[in-house]
Design an enzyme around this catalytic site. Structure first.
Site, PDB file in Angstrom:
ATOM      1  N   ASP A  66       0.876  -1.175   0.000  1.00 46.00           N
ATOM      2  CA  ASP A  66       0.000   0.000   0.000  1.00 46.00           C
ATOM      3  C   ASP A  66       0.911   1.222   0.000  1.00 46.00           C
ATOM      4  OD1 ASP A  66      -1.603   2.142   0.617  1.00 46.00           O
ATOM      5  OD2 ASP A  66      -2.723   1.121   2.202  1.00 46.00           O
TER       6      ASP A  66
ATOM      7  N   ARG B 297      -8.781  13.269  -5.401  1.00 45.72           N
ATOM      8  CA  ARG B 297      -9.030  12.341  -4.297  1.00 45.72           C
ATOM      9  C   ARG B 297      -9.538  11.032  -4.839  1.00 45.72           C
ATOM     10  NH1 ARG B 297      -8.543  14.806   0.537  1.00 45.72           N
ATOM     11  NH2 ARG B 297      -8.628  13.083   2.003  1.00 45.72           N
TER      12      ARG B 297
HETATM   13  C1  PLP Z   1      -4.553   7.434   3.100  1.00 48.08           C
HETATM   14  C2  PLP Z   1      -4.283   5.974   3.117  1.00 48.08           C
HETATM   15  C3  PLP Z   1      -5.256   5.049   2.742  1.00 48.08           C
HETATM   16  C4  PLP Z   1      -6.708   5.379   2.499  1.00 48.08           C
HETATM   17  O1  PLP Z   1      -6.997   6.387   1.705  1.00 48.08           O
HETATM   18  P1  PLP Z   1      -8.411   7.159   1.783  1.00 48.08           P
HETATM   19  O2  PLP Z   1      -8.392   7.818   0.459  1.00 48.08           O
HETATM   20  O3  PLP Z   1      -8.334   8.064   2.952  1.00 48.08           O
HETATM   21  O4  PLP Z   1      -9.471   6.144   1.888  1.00 48.08           O
HETATM   22  C5  PLP Z   1      -4.909   3.717   2.712  1.00 48.08           C
HETATM   23  N1  PLP Z   1      -3.687   3.316   3.042  1.00 48.08           N
HETATM   24  C6  PLP Z   1      -2.724   4.172   3.429  1.00 48.08           C
HETATM   25  C7  PLP Z   1      -1.381   3.657   3.801  1.00 48.08           C
HETATM   26  C8  PLP Z   1      -2.994   5.528   3.492  1.00 48.08           C
HETATM   27  O5  PLP Z   1      -2.054   6.369   3.901  1.00 48.08           O
END
Ligand code: PLP
Length: 437
Positions: free
Chosen positions: A204, A239
């Site tokens: 991620d 976004r």
């Molecule tokens: C920000 C983030 C997300 C989720 O993103 P959203 O757009 O807020 O749903 C998932 N994983 C990590 C590591 C993040 O920093």
């Protein structure tokens, strides 16, 4: 011609109340230091695409296979975004439809295993994201999290310990990534561990995609089955979220012997129709704009400068006697460690905000305080770097942070002055999407 067509009604006339509030937020963000590591300034072209007429179109399905007519142009837009994502990251497959990062992660889960599967991820207090198996999130209720995290003493991941846990628990997926880990993730070492236990490896990269593109952090794509990301953080896009994956599933025979769908197809099915309806085409167009910007040499320089700035800020704070989680930083964020201080992370974050330094309170590894109080303050450099700030500005900022921390009991004497000095500093920089030239 009978009469001139009226120009479109601008927000200022259509809804003065919302217009005024947006102006107010714009003034706030352009006169304070945006140091929340997940925030940034999208360029005007990204805002323009996001605000375009594409917001009106329904396009359930994928290019060439939609459930609505009139999608010829939309297909071209989505195909371009997909092609740019694949080229930018060197991935075999990309899906650009997730509404945001959390839905992208949900799709990764659904593509790799149903509810009940065991997964390894970092708990939120240790730097992971909600969607990596945290109890209040679907990922913690529908899946079984086996936690791992940084060593509480060093603040750094211990790969031998991660390997031991994986061998003992044999998870279906291992999540690598986080929201408040200031060090490098070694995907090659995670991949070795995942292979040993037949686990899917999912990176991620929401926070650090720009560092990967700039080549200052290791590339997860060759090592991972699936990579998930947001496009609004370091990437400065709209976004949204997106997924990258291999086409073939190397564990198909083991985990999906009955399925005729390869990994790429399962990823696509997971996003639509399993989890989402119509894709946000205006956002996908804006994402394509961000992917294009990310191929430039200026973007790679921005990625490099983010880390240089963060290191300089870390050095400035440590030179003034402050402790940082893990003893420093390799990326875009750092966490000040106030475990030994009489005040909490929350108190410091509020004090800094009153002086115009916007960041957030955060747990530090081994934190004895509660999550709504914490002993840490997390801050990052992506947005400041987007404004063009460099090492000299980081030195000024370290000085201001120090003044706030040393005057916690008499903030009213200094907060106003620092706020004014910060507003003056900001006025000397060009802010993407706001005052960009
Ligand atoms: C920000 C983030 C997300 C989720 O993103 P959203 O757009 O807020 O749903 C998932 N994983 C990590 C590591 C993040 O920093």
């Amino acid at each position: 011609m009978r009469h001139c067509p009226e120009r479109p009604m601008h927000l200022r006339q259509a809804d003065p109340e919302i217009y005024a509030l947006i102006q107010k937020q714009t003034r706030l963000e352009s006169s304070t230091l945006k140091m929340i590591p997940s925030e940034n300034f999208a360029q005007f072209a990204v805002l323009e695409a996001t605000g375009s007429i594409l917001t009106n179109k329904y396009a359930e399905g994928y290019p060439g296979g939609r459930y609505y007519e009139g999608n010829e142009v939309i297909d071209e837009i989505e195909s371009l975004a997909v092609a740019r994502a694949k080229a930018l990251f060197g991935a075999e497959h990309a899906n650009v439809q997730p509404y945001s990062g959390s839905p992208a992660n949900q799709a990764a889960y659904r593509a790799l295993g149903g509810p009940g599967c065991k997964i390894m991820g970092m708990p939120v207090p240790q730097g992971g994201h909600l969607t990596h198996g945290w109890g209040v999130n679907f990922s913690g209720t529908d899946y079984v999290q086996v936690p791992y995290g940084p060593n509480p003493h060093t603040g750094v991941l211990d790969y031998d310990q991660i390997r031991d846990t994986a061998r003992r628990e044999r998870p279906r997926m291992i999540w690598v990534g986080g929201t408040s880990y200031p060090r490098v993730f070694h995907y090659d070492r995670f991949a070795e561990i995942a292979r040993e236990v037949d686990a899917y490896l999912v990176a991620d990269i929401a926070h650090i995609n720009g560092l990967i593109i700039a080549g200052v952090h290791p590339d997860p794509v060759p090592h991972c089955d699936v990579v998930t990301s947001t496009s609004h953080k370091m990437l400065r896009g709209p976004r949204a979220g997106f997924l990258l994956s291999r086409i073939e599933d190397r564990y198909q025979h083991k985990y999906f012997p009955q399925s005729k769908l390869n990994l790429a197809k399962r990823v696509d099915r997971a996003v639509f129709p399993m989890l989402q309806g119509g894709p946000h085409i205006h956002v996908i167009a804006a994402m394509a704009v961000a992917f294009k910007e990310a191929t430039t040499s200026q973007f790679r320089e921005y990625g490099r400068q983010i880390v240089a700035n963060c290191r300089r800020l870390a050095d400035g704070l440590m030179a003034r006697g402050y402790r940082l989680a893990s003893g420093g930083t390799d990326n875009h964020l750092l966490i000040m460690d106030f475990r030994d201080a009489p005040y909490t992370g929350k108190q410091v974050a509020k004090a800094l905000a009153s002086a115009g330094i916007i960041c957030n309170f955060n747990m530090v590894p081994g934190d004895p305080r509660k999550p709504l109080v914490t002993s840490g303050v997390r801050m990052g450099t992506p947005a400041l770097t987007s404004m063009g700030m460099k090492e000299p500005e980081m030195d000024l900022i370290a000085g201001w942070i120090d003044q706030v921390c040393r005057h916690m009991d008499r903030l009213d004497e200094i907060a106003g002055r620092i706020r004014a000095e910060i507003a003056e500093l900001c006025s000397r920089f060009s802010i993407p999407g706001i005052t960009e030239k």
